[in-house]
Motif scaffolding. Sequence first.
Motif, PDB file in Angstrom:
ATOM      1  N   ARG A  15     -12.024 123.204  77.975  1.00  0.00           N
ATOM      2  CA  ARG A  15     -11.363 123.035  76.385  1.00  0.00           C
ATOM      3  C   ARG A  15     -12.536 123.543  75.433  1.00  0.00           C
ATOM      4  O   ARG A  15     -12.527 124.060  74.227  1.00  0.00           O
ATOM      5  CB  ARG A  15     -11.798 121.113  76.615  1.00  0.00           C
ATOM      6  CG  ARG A  15     -10.353 121.456  75.099  1.00  0.00           C
ATOM      7  CD  ARG A  15     -10.423 120.127  75.719  1.00  0.00           C
ATOM      8  NE  ARG A  15      -9.969 118.982  76.320  1.00  0.00           N
ATOM      9  CZ  ARG A  15      -8.051 118.913  76.376  1.00  0.00           C
ATOM     10  NH1 ARG A  15      -7.808 119.334  75.132  1.00  0.00           N
ATOM     11  NH2 ARG A  15      -7.920 119.057  77.887  1.00  0.00           N
ATOM     12  N   GLU A  20      -9.989 123.829  71.224  1.00  0.00           N
ATOM     13  CA  GLU A  20      -8.667 122.701  71.643  1.00  0.00           C
ATOM     14  C   GLU A  20      -7.146 124.201  71.797  1.00  0.00           C
ATOM     15  O   GLU A  20      -6.086 123.395  71.513  1.00  0.00           O
ATOM     16  CB  GLU A  20      -8.386 121.436  70.444  1.00  0.00           C
ATOM     17  CG  GLU A  20     -10.007 121.079  70.253  1.00  0.00           C
ATOM     18  CD  GLU A  20      -8.850 120.085  71.883  1.00  0.00           C
ATOM     19  OE1 GLU A  20      -8.029 119.990  72.435  1.00  0.00           O
ATOM     20  OE2 GLU A  20     -10.396 119.255  72.060  1.00  0.00           O
ATOM     21  N   ARG A  21      -7.313 124.851  69.793  1.00  0.00           N
ATOM     22  CA  ARG A  21      -6.371 125.323  69.763  1.00  0.00           C
ATOM     23  C   ARG A  21      -5.678 126.444  71.215  1.00  0.00           C
ATOM     24  O   ARG A  21      -4.247 126.482  71.738  1.00  0.00           O
ATOM     25  CB  ARG A  21      -6.097 126.481  68.832  1.00  0.00           C
ATOM     26  CG  ARG A  21      -4.694 127.339  68.149  1.00  0.00           C
ATOM     27  CD  ARG A  21      -4.564 127.728  66.975  1.00  0.00           C
ATOM     28  NE  ARG A  21      -5.742 128.737  67.181  1.00  0.00           N
ATOM     29  CZ  ARG A  21      -5.271 130.116  67.708  1.00  0.00           C
ATOM     30  NH1 ARG A  21      -3.782 130.358  67.592  1.00  0.00           N
ATOM     31  NH2 ARG A  21      -6.573 131.192  67.281  1.00  0.00           N
ATOM     32  N   GLY A  24      -5.032 124.453  74.912  1.00  0.00           N
ATOM     33  CA  GLY A  24      -2.988 124.007  74.353  1.00  0.00           C
ATOM     34  C   GLY A  24      -2.298 125.001  74.519  1.00  0.00           C
ATOM     35  O   GLY A  24      -1.721 124.114  75.678  1.00  0.00           O
TER      36      GLY A  24
END
Length: 564
Positions: A15, A20-21, A24
């Motif tokens: 991470r 984060e993007r 995910g």
Amino acid sequence: MAKVIDGALSESALRSAAGERIFGRGEDMVEQVRGLRLEPGRAAASVQGKRVHTTSLEWSSAHLNGTCSCSPHDREHWCPHMVAVGLAALDSVHIPAADVSSSPVHRYLAQLDRTELTDLVNELAALDAAATRLLESRAALATGDLSTLAEELMEAVKRATSPRGFIHYRRTFEIGSDIQSVLDDLEELVDHGGSDVARPALLKALTATRRLTLHADDSGGVIGDACQAAADLYARACREGDPDGVKLARWLLKFRKDSPGWPETPLDGFAPAMGDKGLALYRKGVLELDVEMRGRDQIERFGVDQMLLELADHDGDVEAAIAVLSRDPKRLAYGEVINRLVAAGRETEALAWTDRAVAAGRVGLLEGYGQRNEYWLDPVEVADRYLAHDRRDDALAVLRRAFSRQPGRAAYEVVGRFADRLDHGAVERAWARDEARRAAQGPHATGQALVEIFLGDGDLEAAWGAADEFGPGDAWSRLAEASKEVRPMQAVALHLAALRPKLERADPRMYAEVAKQLVTMRAFYEAGGALDAFEALIRELRETYRRRPTFIAALDRARLPGRT
């Protein structure tokens, strides 16, 4: 408890590295990971999205990085495929029982009574076919009612290996995964004493999967891996069960005779299950096959020669093994001959064979490809053997010849360390430097090896002298980095010489790499007190390549001066 591999690979590390993007998006792709291969410090796999991407991930205690075919030229680029492979690697690691026992799930299960636990197991099994098969296997073993289980396993194998016609690359991942899933169930059965029950289904899985490999674009190796897994598990089931040894011998002989070269089914995996009668029949069949193949070239004979070699090793017959290994003088497996003689304590003969290999030029490089295999000897091992027999000059001569074939820093260190053991290090290092200089004078050669040698010795001036005289070759970046503080603008010249060719033709795949190199170059200009010249360079590049919007965007992302 969060999973961690080697103290470095974890969800939090992924991470942090990816953001984060990207993290995910990678989470959503874990189910698309195929053919995961987990090694110390590394994981590799294919990720099957709209396109199939080849992805690898590497980690150490200090750093986590990777590569992906979606961005092959930028190791610092993080993509969802790399995250997916990392998460799949973490998913493949089992949590130790001590950790599981303190989990909320374990505490919840511990408080259920027998009826509640039975209902929960049945509910979960209804959601997953593999779980259902596992429960059926355990129940059959516990009750002794194995006939139905054997039929169900055979049907599961048939379904998994049922595709007909040519199999496209993308389909191999799904098919290989289905086969592996059934093999996992069969392995569970073998683990719990059901080898004889599992064996017919395993034999079907092995033969049917081999057939599939012949009619598939299995360049990802997924079906091939499943085929080898079936072969290994079938051999284990034979050893741990009670097969008919004579029938097994007949099957193995035919299977290997018809083999396209895979999967590997070595004799040692099956010999314990054959018994004396089965092994005698197998031996007779191999000898007949040897006569049948007499006069064929070594490539055509490879399979039968391998079978003869395995029989010789099984019997401990070194002479028979050497006879097989030396059948073709042009492809004489010196390394395998020497290994067997050393293992048998026949050191004098091993030394004589070493001399034969040296005379035939079958000594490999001091670094990289060809260092050692059955046909090429490791030069350091040869030198050690000579030294053990007080043949000091021969030992040094072998290392010198190997260095001359491929001069370089690593080879220079090997020669030097060995010579240090003889109190001859200074002389051999001086010889190696002279030899690297001679090699640099050859046609189409550069001074790369000489530059690397001088840099390793800490002699920056000599390294620059070699670079000026012969060119630095691929050692330019190491020379530039070593010169950052004392010769920053000369280092800039090296960077520019490497940078310009990358922009000679429009290639968007190179632009991220170019921008990254320019960011590195800024520190060199700054060390030389020439930031104005750096900004002028960026303005020049922006003006010269203004019609390449992808390149301009790469400069903007790197926050290089002149951004509009």
